[in-house]
Design a protein around this motif. Structure first.
Motif, PDB file in Angstrom:
ATOM      1  N   ARG A  37       0.813  -1.211   0.000  1.00  9.92           N
ATOM      2  CA  ARG A  37       0.000   0.000   0.000  1.00  9.92           C
ATOM      3  C   ARG A  37       0.850   1.266   0.000  1.00  9.92           C
ATOM      4  NH1 ARG A  37      -4.076  -1.500   4.789  1.00  9.92           N
ATOM      5  NH2 ARG A  37      -2.141  -2.504   5.492  1.00  9.92           N
ATOM      6  N   TYR A  55       3.303  -2.010  -7.468  1.00  7.51           N
ATOM      7  CA  TYR A  55       1.988  -1.380  -7.377  1.00  7.51           C
ATOM      8  C   TYR A  55       1.708  -0.985  -5.925  1.00  7.51           C
ATOM      9  CZ  TYR A  55       0.988  -3.607 -11.932  1.00  7.51           C
ATOM     10  OH  TYR A  55       1.014  -4.020 -13.242  1.00  7.51           O
ATOM     11  N   ASP A  56       0.757  -0.041  -5.744  1.00 11.70           N
ATOM     12  CA  ASP A  56       0.225   0.240  -4.418  1.00 11.70           C
ATOM     13  C   ASP A  56      -1.264  -0.101  -4.340  1.00 11.70           C
ATOM     14  OD1 ASP A  56      -0.929   2.304  -5.833  1.00 11.70           O
ATOM     15  OD2 ASP A  56       0.184   3.908  -4.830  1.00 11.70           O
ATOM     16  N   ASP A  57      -1.755  -0.813  -5.353  1.00 11.60           N
ATOM     17  CA  ASP A  57      -3.142  -1.239  -5.410  1.00 11.60           C
ATOM     18  C   ASP A  57      -3.177  -2.722  -5.763  1.00 11.60           C
ATOM     19  OD1 ASP A  57      -5.691  -1.831  -7.154  1.00 11.60           O
ATOM     20  OD2 ASP A  57      -6.198  -0.058  -5.964  1.00 11.60           O
ATOM     21  N   GLU A  60      -4.767  -3.870  -9.159  1.00 12.54           N
ATOM     22  CA  GLU A  60      -3.956  -3.646 -10.353  1.00 12.54           C
ATOM     23  C   GLU A  60      -2.985  -4.799 -10.567  1.00 12.54           C
ATOM     24  OE1 GLU A  60      -2.059   0.140 -10.658  1.00 12.54           O
ATOM     25  OE2 GLU A  60      -3.862   1.263 -10.114  1.00 12.54           O
TER      26      GLU A  60
END
Length: 327
Positions: A37, A55-57, A60
């Motif tokens: 996150r 990624y931070d999601d 995705e």
């Protein structure tokens, strides 16, 4: 033979040496994406470990068309949610242990994966380590005769942060972990006993928080009976004066002693002699199990740690702690 391209959700301590590098070093396997996150921490892990994407999601990463399978390396509180998201995306899942907060959550994970025919594996990696394969081989050879009972002893000193009550690890925060250190560490021993001796059909226990250093339990005693009729007892205390951990499997002609967590040799004792088997663990301790997952995804062989086998361990734990935690 195709190369399985992995995405990893969570880049914490377990992913640094134990598991993360194993996805790159296993045959026909590569780690191509990580998620955390905090995007800076995700990027930091990716750069240090030569992972192409970060990624931070989570969605995705899960929906990245180049990701073939997903490793969930988060605390247990999010295992169910991420597993179901992966299943809906049609991605095979390899999830950290303990499998979930409760046996009921494990069942939901299994059901969602089965709906769409998505494989579900759990990181009980000791099932693929030579040390425990050796114990299983010794039992199956009959050298200790008929197995009668098992004893488990696991004692630890409190850690400094627990004594100070500051920055407590998530493992002793039940809302995140599902319990305490018994759930986090005891599950390894109970799972490997399932692997060596078969499923447990009955379990009960007593549980308490003697030292009151945190909200979770710090002592558990358990009694359990295997489907084979073998009986077992265990005590796990995490506010003791020393660190000690050992398992014994006692039979009609001998016994086997082995540690779940240390590198002590496996010790076989019979009336004739005592034999020690020193067996070294690999640097990236999850790599052998990861290899079995990759092999199964490629149709070569079976992984010994599935959602169904891991759920059995969660059931045993729930039976032992049910009077302390209402799950």
């Amino acid at each position: 033979m195709r190369v399985i391209r992995w995405g990893m959700i969570g880049c914490g301590e377990v992913a640094e040496v134990k598991s993360g590098p194993g996805f790159e070093k296993a045959n026909n396997s590569t780690l191509i994406a990580v998620m955390r996150r905090n995007s800076n921490l995700a990027k930091d892990y990716a750069v240090r470990h030569n992972v192409p994407k970060w990624y931070d999601d989570a969605d995705e990463l899960i929906n990245d068309p180049e990701v073939d399978a997903v490793y969930i390396a988060t605390p247990p509180v999010s295992h169910k949610e991420y597993t179901i998201r992966c299943a809906k995306a049609g991605k095979p899942v390899y999830v950290e242990k303990p499998m979930a907060l409760s046996y009921n959550d494990c069942q939901l994970m299994i059901q969602e994966c089965e709906k769409v025919n998505v494989p579900l594996y759990v990181a009980f990696y000791r099932r693929a380590l030579p040390q425990f394969i050796k114990v299983k081989e010794l039992i199956e050879s009959g050298i200790i005769g008929d197995v009668r009972f098992v004893t488990v002893r696991h004692f630890e000193k409190p850690h400094q942060e627990e004594i100070e009550g500051k920055n407590l690890p998530w493992r002793v925060i039940p809302e995140i972990s599902g319990g305490g250190k018994f759930l986090d560490m005891g599950c390894h021993t109970l799972d490997i006993l399932d692997y060596i001796l078969g499923p447990i059909k009955e379990a009960k226990g007593s549980i308490d928080n003697q030292a009151q250093l945190y909200k979770a339990d710090d002592i558990v005693t358990g009694n359990f009976v295997f489907e084979s009729g073998v009986q077992g007892i265990g005590v796990w205390c995490f506010s003791a004066f020393e660190n000690y951990e050992m398992n014994e499997i006692i039979g009609s002609k001998g016994k086997i002693e082995f540690s779940t967590f240390s590198s002590e040799p496996v010790v076989l004792t019979t009336e004739e002699k005592i034999t020690k088997f020193p067996i070294e663990n690999p640097k990236h301790i999850q790599q052998p199990l990861i290899q079995t997952v990759v092999n199964e995804l490629n149709g070569e062989s079976k992984c010994p740690s599935s959602g169904k086998s891991a759920a059995r361990t969660s059931w045993v734990i729930d039976q032992i702690v049910k009077n302390y935690y209402k799950k």
